[in-house]
Write an enzyme that holds these catalytic residues in place. Structure first.
Site, mmCIF file in Angstrom:
data_model
loop_
_atom_site.group_PDB
_atom_site.id
_atom_site.type_symbol
_atom_site.label_atom_id
_atom_site.label_comp_id
_atom_site.label_asym_id
_atom_site.label_seq_id
_atom_site.Cartn_x
_atom_site.Cartn_y
_atom_site.Cartn_z
ATOM 1 C CB ILE A 1 47.442 42.702 44.590
ATOM 2 C CG1 ILE A 1 46.322 41.845 45.194
ATOM 3 C CG2 ILE A 1 48.643 42.759 45.525
ATOM 4 C CD1 ILE A 1 46.712 40.397 45.481
ATOM 5 C CB THR B 1 42.927 33.122 36.790
ATOM 6 O OG1 THR B 1 42.039 34.165 36.400
ATOM 7 C CG2 THR B 1 43.420 33.377 38.196
ATOM 8 C CG ASP C 1 40.346 29.877 37.580
ATOM 9 O OD1 ASP C 1 41.584 29.916 37.547
ATOM 10 O OD2 ASP C 1 39.664 30.440 38.448
ATOM 11 C CE1 TYR D 1 46.650 32.821 39.748
ATOM 12 C CE2 TYR D 1 46.356 31.582 41.774
ATOM 13 C CZ TYR D 1 46.519 32.792 41.119
ATOM 14 O OH TYR D 1 46.542 33.959 41.840
ATOM 15 N N GLY E 1 45.519 35.285 50.185
ATOM 16 C CA GLY E 1 44.316 34.492 49.966
ATOM 17 C C GLY E 1 43.412 35.220 48.995
ATOM 18 C CE1 TYR E 2 39.352 32.485 45.466
ATOM 19 C CE2 TYR E 2 40.569 31.399 47.227
ATOM 20 C CZ TYR E 2 40.000 31.363 45.971
ATOM 21 O OH TYR E 2 40.077 30.226 45.217
HETATM 22 N N1 CAA Z 1 35.155 20.984 45.456
HETATM 23 C C1 CAA Z 1 34.445 19.928 45.018
HETATM 24 N N2 CAA Z 1 33.706 19.937 43.904
HETATM 25 C C2 CAA Z 1 33.705 21.072 43.189
HETATM 26 C C3 CAA Z 1 34.416 22.217 43.578
HETATM 27 C C4 CAA Z 1 35.147 22.148 44.771
HETATM 28 N N3 CAA Z 1 35.854 23.172 45.233
HETATM 29 N N4 CAA Z 1 34.216 23.177 42.665
HETATM 30 C C5 CAA Z 1 33.404 22.655 41.719
HETATM 31 N N5 CAA Z 1 33.072 21.405 42.053
HETATM 32 C C6 CAA Z 1 32.200 20.490 41.342
HETATM 33 C C7 CAA Z 1 30.837 21.117 41.067
HETATM 34 O O1 CAA Z 1 30.007 21.001 42.173
HETATM 35 C C8 CAA Z 1 30.358 20.298 39.889
HETATM 36 O O2 CAA Z 1 29.887 19.041 40.343
HETATM 37 P P1 CAA Z 1 28.713 18.234 39.565
HETATM 38 O O3 CAA Z 1 29.231 18.012 38.187
HETATM 39 O O4 CAA Z 1 28.575 17.007 40.387
HETATM 40 O O5 CAA Z 1 27.528 19.159 39.632
HETATM 41 C C9 CAA Z 1 31.647 20.052 39.130
HETATM 42 O O6 CAA Z 1 32.709 20.230 40.058
HETATM 43 C C10 CAA Z 1 31.826 21.025 38.006
HETATM 44 O O7 CAA Z 1 32.940 20.621 37.285
HETATM 45 P P2 CAA Z 1 33.213 21.162 35.831
HETATM 46 O O8 CAA Z 1 34.477 20.587 35.346
HETATM 47 O O9 CAA Z 1 31.978 21.010 34.990
HETATM 48 O O10 CAA Z 1 33.453 22.671 36.183
HETATM 49 P P3 CAA Z 1 32.911 23.994 35.504
HETATM 50 O O11 CAA Z 1 33.316 23.979 34.080
HETATM 51 O O12 CAA Z 1 31.508 24.214 35.880
HETATM 52 O O13 CAA Z 1 33.780 25.124 36.260
HETATM 53 C C11 CAA Z 1 35.486 25.997 37.659
HETATM 54 C C12 CAA Z 1 34.679 24.775 37.247
HETATM 55 C C13 CAA Z 1 35.968 26.802 36.455
HETATM 56 C C14 CAA Z 1 36.687 25.477 38.380
HETATM 57 C C15 CAA Z 1 34.622 26.870 38.564
HETATM 58 O O14 CAA Z 1 34.141 26.072 39.603
HETATM 59 C C16 CAA Z 1 35.388 28.018 39.171
HETATM 60 O O15 CAA Z 1 35.532 29.083 38.578
HETATM 61 N N6 CAA Z 1 35.930 27.836 40.397
HETATM 62 C C17 CAA Z 1 36.682 28.863 41.102
HETATM 63 C C18 CAA Z 1 38.122 28.637 40.948
HETATM 64 C C19 CAA Z 1 38.838 29.640 41.789
HETATM 65 O O16 CAA Z 1 38.736 29.693 42.987
HETATM 66 N N7 CAA Z 1 39.634 30.510 41.144
HETATM 67 C C20 CAA Z 1 40.317 31.519 41.857
HETATM 68 C C21 CAA Z 1 40.432 32.724 40.975
HETATM 69 S S1 CAA Z 1 41.070 34.119 41.864
HETATM 70 C C22 CAA Z 1 42.652 33.733 42.163
HETATM 71 O O17 CAA Z 1 43.209 32.809 41.639
HETATM 72 C C23 CAA Z 1 43.403 34.645 43.107
HETATM 73 C C24 CAA Z 1 44.015 33.855 44.173
HETATM 74 O O18 CAA Z 1 45.216 33.668 44.156
HETATM 75 C C25 CAA Z 1 43.195 33.369 45.289
#
Ligand code: CAA
Length: 246
Positions: free
Chosen positions: A15, A91, A93, A152, A183-184
């Site tokens: 950005i 981030t 995460d 974050y 947003g994203y």
């Molecule tokens: N809602 C509900 N459940 C969710 C979920 C959600 N949004 N996301 C993950 N889960 C669930 C999975 O389905 C999984 O469930 P099961 O165990 O039942 O299979 C479980 O959570 C996984 O949990 P863990 O703790 O094991 O998670 P992980 O280590 O696999 O990784 C994470 C989790 C790192 C959060 C990964 O899901 C991820 O990277 N998520 C994206 C986060 C995100 O959006 N970051 C934005 C970055 S960009 C940014 O920040 C810019 C901006 O301003 C927008």
């Protein structure tokens, strides 16, 4: 149009690059900090080839002393800073039950405490000159929360508390302070999110796509313009309809 000096933190990022270009397009002198010299030099060269001259100054916004030195260097090179965009962000995460203190503190330090570190040495000059534009880049996830982003989201939500307090304190000095909450946006930061997770996120965006950095930068040039002097303390969401809180 009055030519002013602008500082964009994290200007070499996804950005940030768009912010720098749009502010230069408005006729301003623009500086950015960097941490990695080689990366910054390569970036500066690419910008020059596109016709954009950016003053690059070393500075770690998560560090108070480094930020002060960075501000002094920018002002020595380009004159007093009238426009500040607190954009630098990272981030780390992880779901909260797995998050360690380092993941928490790095994000809070870089995304929130940096607002203190960089704004504090600039605000007195803006007040003395009775003109200033400050924009914080927050995030949709600071507004709605996000799975895996307790650090974050906390920092990004905190940013807007900073904005509205600063807006109150400085309105009578001709300084506006606003938040932009993207947003994203299709940047490297978002591309680091696993593909299957990203696809699910895009499916939640009414506009059906990620945003472009230019779509954020346009809002920042709008808020930093002379004509926007009655807009202060606002939080402008730019998220394709992903979150429509008010
Ligand atoms: N809602 C509900 N459940 C969710 C979920 C959600 N949004 N996301 C993950 N889960 C669930 C999975 O389905 C999984 O469930 P099961 O165990 O039942 O299979 C479980 O959570 C996984 O949990 P863990 O703790 O094991 O998670 P992980 O280590 O696999 O990784 C994470 C989790 C790192 C959060 C990964 O899901 C991820 O990277 N998520 C994206 C986060 C995100 O959006 N970051 C934005 C970055 S960009 C940014 O920040 C810019 C901006 O301003 C927008």
């Amino acid at each position: 149009m009055t030519q002013r000096t602008a500082l964009v933190t994290g200007g070499t990022g996804g950005i940030g690059t768009a912010l720098v270009r749009h502010l230069i397009d408005q006729g301003h002198r623009v500086a950015s900090n960097y941490r990695d010299r080689d990366k910054a030099q390569a970036w500066g060269q690419r910008m020059r080839e596109l016709g954009y001259e950016v003053t690059l100054v070393h500075g770690d916004v998560s560090d108070n002393a480094s930020s002060q030195a960075m501000v002094e260097e920018v002002e020595a090179a380009l004159g007093p800073i009238d426009i500040l965009v607190n954009n630098a962000g990272i981030t780390r995460d992880s779901t909260f039950h797995k998050m360690d203190y380092q993941q928490w503190s790095e994000v809070v330090q870089t995304n929130l405490n940096a607002c203190f570190n960089v704004t504090r040495p600039i605000i007195e000059g803006m007040r003395a000159r009775r003109w200033g534009r400050i924009v914080q880049i927050s995030s949709v996830n600071g507004q709605k929360g996000q799975y895996g982003q307790a650090n974050y989201a906390a920092a990004k939500a905190g940013i807007h508390g900073f904005t509205i307090s600063l807006a109150l304190e400085n309105a009578r000095y001709g300084i506006t302070v606003n938040t932009v909450s993207p947003g994203y946006i299709a940047t490297d930061m978002v591309k680091a999110v696993p593909l299957e997770v990203r696809e699910k996120i895009v499916a939640q965006i009414p506009m059906g796509r990620m945003g472009h950095p230019d779509e954020v930068a346009r809002a920042v040039t709008f808020l930093t313009a002379q004509e926007s002097e009655w807009i202060t303390g606002a939080n402008l969401a730019i998220n394709g309809g992903h979150y429509m809180g008010w």
